[in-house]
Design an enzyme around this catalytic site. Structure first.
Site, PDB file in Angstrom:
ATOM      1  CE  LYS A   1     -98.470  10.688  13.242  1.00 50.80           C
ATOM      2  NZ  LYS A   1     -99.790  10.359  12.393  1.00 50.80           N
TER       3      LYS A   1
ATOM      4  CE1 TYR B   1     -65.876   1.963   6.065  1.00 56.69           C
ATOM      5  CE2 TYR B   1     -67.696   3.517   6.423  1.00 56.69           C
ATOM      6  CZ  TYR B   1     -66.723   2.706   6.877  1.00 56.69           C
ATOM      7  OH  TYR B   1     -66.343   2.518   8.081  1.00 56.69           O
TER       8      TYR B   1
HETATM    9  C1  LIG Z   1    -100.297  11.390  11.696  1.00 57.30           C
HETATM   10  C2  LIG Z   1    -101.780  11.621  11.562  1.00 57.30           C
HETATM   11  C3  LIG Z   1    -102.154  12.674  11.224  1.00 57.30           C
HETATM   12  C4  LIG Z   1    -101.311  13.786  10.482  1.00 57.30           C
HETATM   13  O1  LIG Z   1    -100.912  13.648   9.364  1.00 57.30           O
HETATM   14  P1  LIG Z   1     -99.766  14.899   8.557  1.00 57.30           P
HETATM   15  O2  LIG Z   1     -99.780  14.490   7.123  1.00 57.30           O
HETATM   16  O3  LIG Z   1     -98.673  14.864   9.334  1.00 57.30           O
HETATM   17  O4  LIG Z   1    -100.485  16.185   8.867  1.00 57.30           O
HETATM   18  C5  LIG Z   1    -103.483  12.901  11.447  1.00 57.30           C
HETATM   19  N1  LIG Z   1    -104.336  12.129  11.459  1.00 57.30           N
HETATM   20  C6  LIG Z   1    -103.650  10.684  11.894  1.00 57.30           C
HETATM   21  C7  LIG Z   1    -104.960   9.777  12.034  1.00 57.30           C
HETATM   22  C8  LIG Z   1    -102.725  10.568  11.731  1.00 57.30           C
HETATM   23  O5  LIG Z   1    -101.986   9.409  11.904  1.00 57.30           O
END
Ligand SMILES: *Cc1c(COP(=O)(O)O)cnc(C)c1O
Length: 372
Positions: A35, A262
């Site tokens: 994702k 800045y």
């Molecule tokens: C993002 C996500 C993962 C992966 O988690 P990590 O900590 O990056 O391994 C697994 N399951 C769900 C439902 C997620 O939203």
């Protein structure tokens, strides 16, 4: 010269980290979580490099469509299911598997007609209290979903998500695990068959074999970042996939009392060389990184000084007075774990990787030292 900033993505390191996941969970299938554009690494090249994954997981139909349009044929799971009933047709046409976590989604599915078969994951809330049905509500929902003609009995699976697996000693993980097992085993006994299940994220994959079940869901570990909270040194043998690289675009000899950037928040304590690096918060480098945050110039540490600007930041070059314009700089990645930079900036590696902005070119490397 074009702007020298780029995110170098080491696809061999990615494959190595995937094999670490395989070895840690040898009896489970792997749903590679890609994702958010594969945590900023580029979803299409990452999915191609992880062709051995048993499925991919994304957060939206749009993210899934990007993969399908690139010719990715493997199973894809929508971790939050669909956001409106109109998405169901598209999801089914493209053979996406759907997480079901609300009564609304159940109703949309009950009014949906399809000749195709659809695989669903029923999301159980075991303590994360973000998405999913409580153990008590889940059983009747499971039975309703099983009645759907396009959901074959093998098409329904269990999923839950852990809240505290990154803290090795947190007892919440075992409580969630027990709640998960109790519910799915009871459902199995009612239907006289065993449904597949998935619970583990990266942290649980690496530290809690009792959570592995049929499918593990690694995300962050694939990108070579420890999923555990700082201070938990476990030697997972992960390799950073993204190295954020730029160059010095100016070097100045400043005087004692000269203030930098800045707000003039940092003042030279003596006459000293200061370098300017082409990267800033507009590229995703955290503006909250304080003076002292390590940066690598020619492979040696040069502390960040002054506030991070949109396109630039400054570094203290007293440790390497020979450094000159054009010299290579690493902001995180090989030789400088993103976890440490995140800690300085009061965040986690996940956020820094996801935040690398679209204007940073991704550069894919398959053989060390040579571009893809
Ligand atoms: C993002 C996500 C993962 C992966 O988690 P990590 O900590 O990056 O391994 C697994 N399951 C769900 C439902 C997620 O939203």
């Amino acid at each position: 010269m074009t702007r020298p900033l780029r995110a170098r993505i080491d696809l061999q390191a990615l494959a190595h980290n995937f094999s670490v996941a395989r070895n840690a969970a040898p009896n489970s299938r792997i749903m590679a979580v890609i994702k958010a554009n594969a945590y900023g690494h580029g979803a299409v090249p990452v999915s191609r490099a992880l062709a051995n994954a048993d499925a991919y997981a994304v957060a939206s139909v749009e993210e899934a469509m990007q993969l399908r349009e690139a010719g990715i044929r493997q199973d894809i799971v929508l971790l939050e299911g669909v956001f409106e009933p109109a998405e169901l047709e598209l999801a089914v046409t493209h053979q996406l598997q759907l997480v079901v976590h609300t009564p609304e989604q159940v109703r949309w599915l009950e009014t949906f007609r399809s000749d195709a078969s659809v695989r669903l994951w029923l999301k159980l809330n075991t303590g994360m209290n973000r998405l999913g049905f409580s153990p008590r509500d889940a059983l009747p929902v499971w039975q309703r979903l099983q009645r759907l003609s396009y959901v074959k009995s093998a098409g329904l699976r269990w999923m839950s998500h852990l809240a505290c697996a990154d803290e090795y000693h947190n007892p919440a993980t075992s409580r969630q695990l027990n709640s998960f097992v109790e519910t799915v085993q009871f459902a199995d006994s009612l239907q006289g068959a065993r449904a597949e299940r998935s619970l583990a994220n990266s942290a649980a994959l690496l530290t809690r074999p009792d959570t592995h079940f049929d499918w593990v869901r690694p995300g962050i570990m694939l990108y070579g970042v420890s999923p555990m909270v700082p201070g938990y040194e476990a030697g997972f043998n992960l390799r950073p996939v993204m190295t954020l690289e730029s160059r010095l675009i100016a070097v100045h000899e400043l005087q004692k009392g000269d203030a930098i950037g800045y707000g003039q928040t940092w003042t030279c304590p003596e006459a000293m060389p200061v370098g300017v690096v082409a990267i800033g918060y507009g590229d995703g480098y955290p503006r909250h990184a304080p003076s002292g945050t390590p940066v690598l110039v020619n492979g040696n540490t040069a502390p960040l000084v002054g506030r991070v600007s949109m396109d630039m930041l400054c570094v203290d070059l007293r440790g390497q007075p020979e450094a000159k314009c054009g010299d290579p700089v690493v902001l995180w990645g090989e030789g400088l774990p993103v976890e440490g930079i995140a800690e300085r900036a009061g965040t986690i590696g996940y956020e820094l990787l996801c935040g690398v902005s679209a204007r940073v070119p991704r550069f894919y490397q398959t053989v060390p030292g040579r571009p893809a």
